[in-house]
Structures are given as structure tokens and as C-alpha cells.
Design a protein around this motif. Sequence first.
Motif, PDB file in Angstrom:
ATOM      1  N   ARG A 158      16.323  51.338  76.965  1.00  0.00           N
ATOM      2  CA  ARG A 158      16.001  50.750  78.264  1.00  0.00           C
ATOM      3  C   ARG A 158      14.617  51.228  78.681  1.00  0.00           C
ATOM      4  O   ARG A 158      14.075  52.174  78.131  1.00  0.00           O
ATOM      5  CB  ARG A 158      17.053  51.145  79.308  1.00  0.00           C
ATOM      6  CG  ARG A 158      17.263  52.635  79.445  1.00  0.00           C
ATOM      7  CD  ARG A 158      18.394  52.967  80.386  1.00  0.00           C
ATOM      8  NE  ARG A 158      18.156  52.472  81.732  1.00  0.00           N
ATOM      9  CZ  ARG A 158      18.992  52.668  82.757  1.00  0.00           C
ATOM     10  NH1 ARG A 158      20.140  53.309  82.554  1.00  0.00           N
ATOM     11  NH2 ARG A 158      18.693  52.224  83.952  1.00  0.00           N
ATOM     12  N   TRP A 159      14.043  50.566  79.703  1.00  0.00           N
ATOM     13  CA  TRP A 159      12.674  50.859  80.105  1.00  0.00           C
ATOM     14  C   TRP A 159      12.482  52.333  80.454  1.00  0.00           C
ATOM     15  O   TRP A 159      11.494  52.948  80.040  1.00  0.00           O
ATOM     16  CB  TRP A 159      12.269  49.987  81.291  1.00  0.00           C
ATOM     17  CG  TRP A 159      12.063  48.545  80.959  1.00  0.00           C
ATOM     18  CD1 TRP A 159      12.783  47.493  81.417  1.00  0.00           C
ATOM     19  CD2 TRP A 159      11.067  47.992  80.084  1.00  0.00           C
ATOM     20  NE1 TRP A 159      12.314  46.322  80.893  1.00  0.00           N
ATOM     21  CE2 TRP A 159      11.250  46.596  80.068  1.00  0.00           C
ATOM     22  CE3 TRP A 159      10.056  48.545  79.309  1.00  0.00           C
ATOM     23  CZ2 TRP A 159      10.446  45.751  79.318  1.00  0.00           C
ATOM     24  CZ3 TRP A 159       9.238  47.703  78.557  1.00  0.00           C
ATOM     25  CH2 TRP A 159       9.448  46.332  78.562  1.00  0.00           C
ATOM     26  N   GLN A 160      13.393  52.889  81.228  1.00  0.00           N
ATOM     27  CA  GLN A 160      13.252  54.281  81.659  1.00  0.00           C
ATOM     28  C   GLN A 160      13.134  55.217  80.459  1.00  0.00           C
ATOM     29  O   GLN A 160      12.288  56.126  80.447  1.00  0.00           O
ATOM     30  CB  GLN A 160      14.463  54.673  82.516  1.00  0.00           C
ATOM     31  CG  GLN A 160      14.423  56.082  83.098  1.00  0.00           C
ATOM     32  CD  GLN A 160      13.486  56.188  84.287  1.00  0.00           C
ATOM     33  OE1 GLN A 160      12.954  55.178  84.750  1.00  0.00           O
ATOM     34  NE2 GLN A 160      13.273  57.396  84.777  1.00  0.00           N
ATOM     35  N   ASN A 161      13.972  55.004  79.477  1.00  0.00           N
ATOM     36  CA  ASN A 161      13.940  55.868  78.297  1.00  0.00           C
ATOM     37  C   ASN A 161      12.698  55.620  77.440  1.00  0.00           C
ATOM     38  O   ASN A 161      12.143  56.557  76.861  1.00  0.00           O
ATOM     39  CB  ASN A 161      15.204  55.664  77.460  1.00  0.00           C
ATOM     40  CG  ASN A 161      16.452  56.138  78.186  1.00  0.00           C
ATOM     41  OD1 ASN A 161      16.370  56.982  79.081  1.00  0.00           O
ATOM     42  ND2 ASN A 161      17.599  55.604  77.811  1.00  0.00           N
ATOM     43  N   PHE A 220       9.831  54.702  78.615  1.00  0.00           N
ATOM     44  CA  PHE A 220       8.691  55.243  79.349  1.00  0.00           C
ATOM     45  C   PHE A 220       8.557  56.757  79.189  1.00  0.00           C
ATOM     46  O   PHE A 220       7.460  57.274  79.030  1.00  0.00           O
ATOM     47  CB  PHE A 220       8.821  54.914  80.839  1.00  0.00           C
ATOM     48  CG  PHE A 220       8.551  53.474  81.180  1.00  0.00           C
ATOM     49  CD1 PHE A 220       7.742  52.679  80.375  1.00  0.00           C
ATOM     50  CD2 PHE A 220       9.117  52.904  82.309  1.00  0.00           C
ATOM     51  CE1 PHE A 220       7.502  51.358  80.687  1.00  0.00           C
ATOM     52  CE2 PHE A 220       8.879  51.584  82.635  1.00  0.00           C
ATOM     53  CZ  PHE A 220       8.064  50.809  81.820  1.00  0.00           C
ATOM     54  N   TYR A 221       9.678  57.462  79.256  1.00  0.00           N
ATOM     55  CA  TYR A 221       9.607  58.912  79.416  1.00  0.00           C
ATOM     56  C   TYR A 221      10.165  59.708  78.232  1.00  0.00           C
ATOM     57  O   TYR A 221      10.245  60.925  78.302  1.00  0.00           O
ATOM     58  CB  TYR A 221      10.327  59.310  80.709  1.00  0.00           C
ATOM     59  CG  TYR A 221       9.650  58.730  81.920  1.00  0.00           C
ATOM     60  CD1 TYR A 221       8.430  59.230  82.351  1.00  0.00           C
ATOM     61  CD2 TYR A 221      10.215  57.660  82.614  1.00  0.00           C
ATOM     62  CE1 TYR A 221       7.789  58.682  83.451  1.00  0.00           C
ATOM     63  CE2 TYR A 221       9.576  57.109  83.722  1.00  0.00           C
ATOM     64  CZ  TYR A 221       8.368  57.626  84.130  1.00  0.00           C
ATOM     65  OH  TYR A 221       7.725  57.076  85.217  1.00  0.00           O
ATOM     66  N   SER A 222      10.542  59.039  77.160  1.00  0.00           N
ATOM     67  CA  SER A 222      10.932  59.760  75.945  1.00  0.00           C
ATOM     68  C   SER A 222       9.720  59.908  75.030  1.00  0.00           C
ATOM     69  O   SER A 222       8.619  59.447  75.351  1.00  0.00           O
ATOM     70  CB  SER A 222      12.050  59.003  75.229  1.00  0.00           C
ATOM     71  OG  SER A 222      13.195  58.898  76.046  1.00  0.00           O
ATOM     72  N   ARG A 258       3.743  51.294  82.374  1.00  0.00           N
ATOM     73  CA  ARG A 258       4.337  52.381  83.151  1.00  0.00           C
ATOM     74  C   ARG A 258       3.396  52.821  84.265  1.00  0.00           C
ATOM     75  O   ARG A 258       3.832  53.168  85.362  1.00  0.00           O
ATOM     76  CB  ARG A 258       4.650  53.568  82.237  1.00  0.00           C
ATOM     77  CG  ARG A 258       5.342  54.731  82.940  1.00  0.00           C
ATOM     78  CD  ARG A 258       5.560  55.894  81.992  1.00  0.00           C
ATOM     79  NE  ARG A 258       4.314  56.583  81.660  1.00  0.00           N
ATOM     80  CZ  ARG A 258       4.231  57.645  80.861  1.00  0.00           C
ATOM     81  NH1 ARG A 258       5.331  58.116  80.273  1.00  0.00           N
ATOM     82  NH2 ARG A 258       3.076  58.210  80.609  1.00  0.00           N
TER      83      ARG A 258
END
Length: 297
Positions: free
Chosen positions: A122-125, A127-129, A192
Amino acid sequence: MPHGFDLRNRLGQSTALRVDRDRSRTQVRVAQRLNHGSAVLAAAVLLDSAVEHYRGGFYNPAMVTPLASSLVALVASLHGVGDTVQKRHRHRDAVFGLTAATGVIGTGFHLYNILKKPGGLRWQNLFYSGPIGAPAAIGLAGLFGLLAERVRDTPAPRGPELLGHPAGRVLSLAAAVSLLATSGEAWLLHFRGAFHNPGMYLPVTMPPVGAALLTRAALGASGEQRLFTRAWLGLTALMGVAGMGFHVFGVSRAMGGWRNWRQNMVDGPPIPAPLSFIGLSLAGLAALALMRAFPNE
């Protein structure tokens, strides 16, 4: 008549030898250009992974691997830049092979770390993984190093080939795909950042155009000068230099600026990342040079 025939025969042999020498020198120069591109890519990974994995505290011992691999690939690439021998170097070849494998394995690790988080892909993962494209860059450094060794090793009488096809065309397509993939990674991270600076659109627009031009060159006539394509790749490389400047400026704008460099270097935009566009542009220019040198291949 026999004497004249012998003279013409010798002149013909002399001309053929001179042509072979010219072709050999061209192949070595193209291989050296590819080594330049590989060296820049390896340097980008070395610097970027050092910062990113430092931020992660090197909690996994495997996080040291890309630093060691990219450093060895950088040394091997610089060795290739200075090597004028038209022969594959088996130690360099082994290093580049291991580097390419490291990139593939690292990409798998990063993808696994994203998928195991709640919500998976997903986008959140994303972006920040750990960025999926980061390990791919070290894989590209190894790939173009391997291709350089094979271009260098081809006997002079025939044009260099890769996978049974003219090497210039294969290299051009490889550089095009690599530019698209790197631009996609830039798009993800700049999305992002909400493209808050208009300059953030450059790495998601210029490289795809360069990729299209390289694809057209790979599928078209091989003896053409491709002045516009070469100029565009040169501008893409300059964009990489400018991108590093933008990232330095982004770090300086964070709280504390460069006085708080330990935190801002880690949390700010990755300064070495735009180097990848320079390395890939150099690889694309090498492919064009090879197609110009062997127009009938």
C-alpha cells in the motif's frame, strides 16, 4: 603482374589490420564508458545505502552487504576505466556478477519488508519502507559492468554481440529500461513530497523522454549520429547534478540546517540519489557510440 598483385594484397591486409585496430580501440573505449557509468551507480549506492542503513541502525547484519558490494564494484569499475586491454578481466567479471546478484537479493529483501507490514503493498508502506529501487541501482552497476566486459572481449573482425543481438542495441534498450525504472522510483518519493518544488518534476519527465529516444535508436538505423538523443542524455546527466544541488538545499532548509547535519542528512532528501541518472546517461551514450561505430551490425 605477380609483383603488383602481391603489393595490392599487402595493402589490403594492412588496411584490414588498421580497421581491426580501430574497431578494437572503439570497443575498449565503449567498455570504459560503461565502466564510468557503473562507477557512478556504485558510488551512488555506496553513499545512499550508508545513510539509509545508518538510519536503520544496521539492525540486520545483511545491511552491511550493499556497502561492501558497492565499494568493491566501484573499485572494479575504476580499474576497468583505466584498462586498455581488449580482453575480459575475470576478477572484474566475478565482482560485477556478485554485485548484480546482490542487487536482485536486496530488492527481494526490500519487497519482503514492505509485504510483511500491516496492509502489505500500500502507499503508506511504499512511502516509508526501504525503497524498492535502491537495491536495484547496485544491480544495475553490476549489470553494466558485466556488459562492459563482454563488449571489451569480442574479437575485432566481428561486431560485439550480447544475447545474440548487436551489443549497441541491447545496451540502448537496457539503459532505456533502467532510466524508466529509476524515474519511477523518483516519482514515488517525489509524490510523497507532493511535488512541492517544480524542480521535482524534472526526474519524472526528462528520463522517460531519454528512454523513448534510446528505444527508438535501438530499433532504428544504427549508423545515425543521433545528435538530439545524445544532447538529451547530456541534459539528463546535468539534471542529476542539479538534483544533488536541490537535495543539498532541501537538507539545509530543515531545522538546524547543516549544523544539525546528523539528523537532517538522515531525514532529508537523499543527496547521492540523483547520481544514478548520471550513470545511466553515460551508459546510454556508450550504447549510441557503439551503434555509430558498427553501423552494419
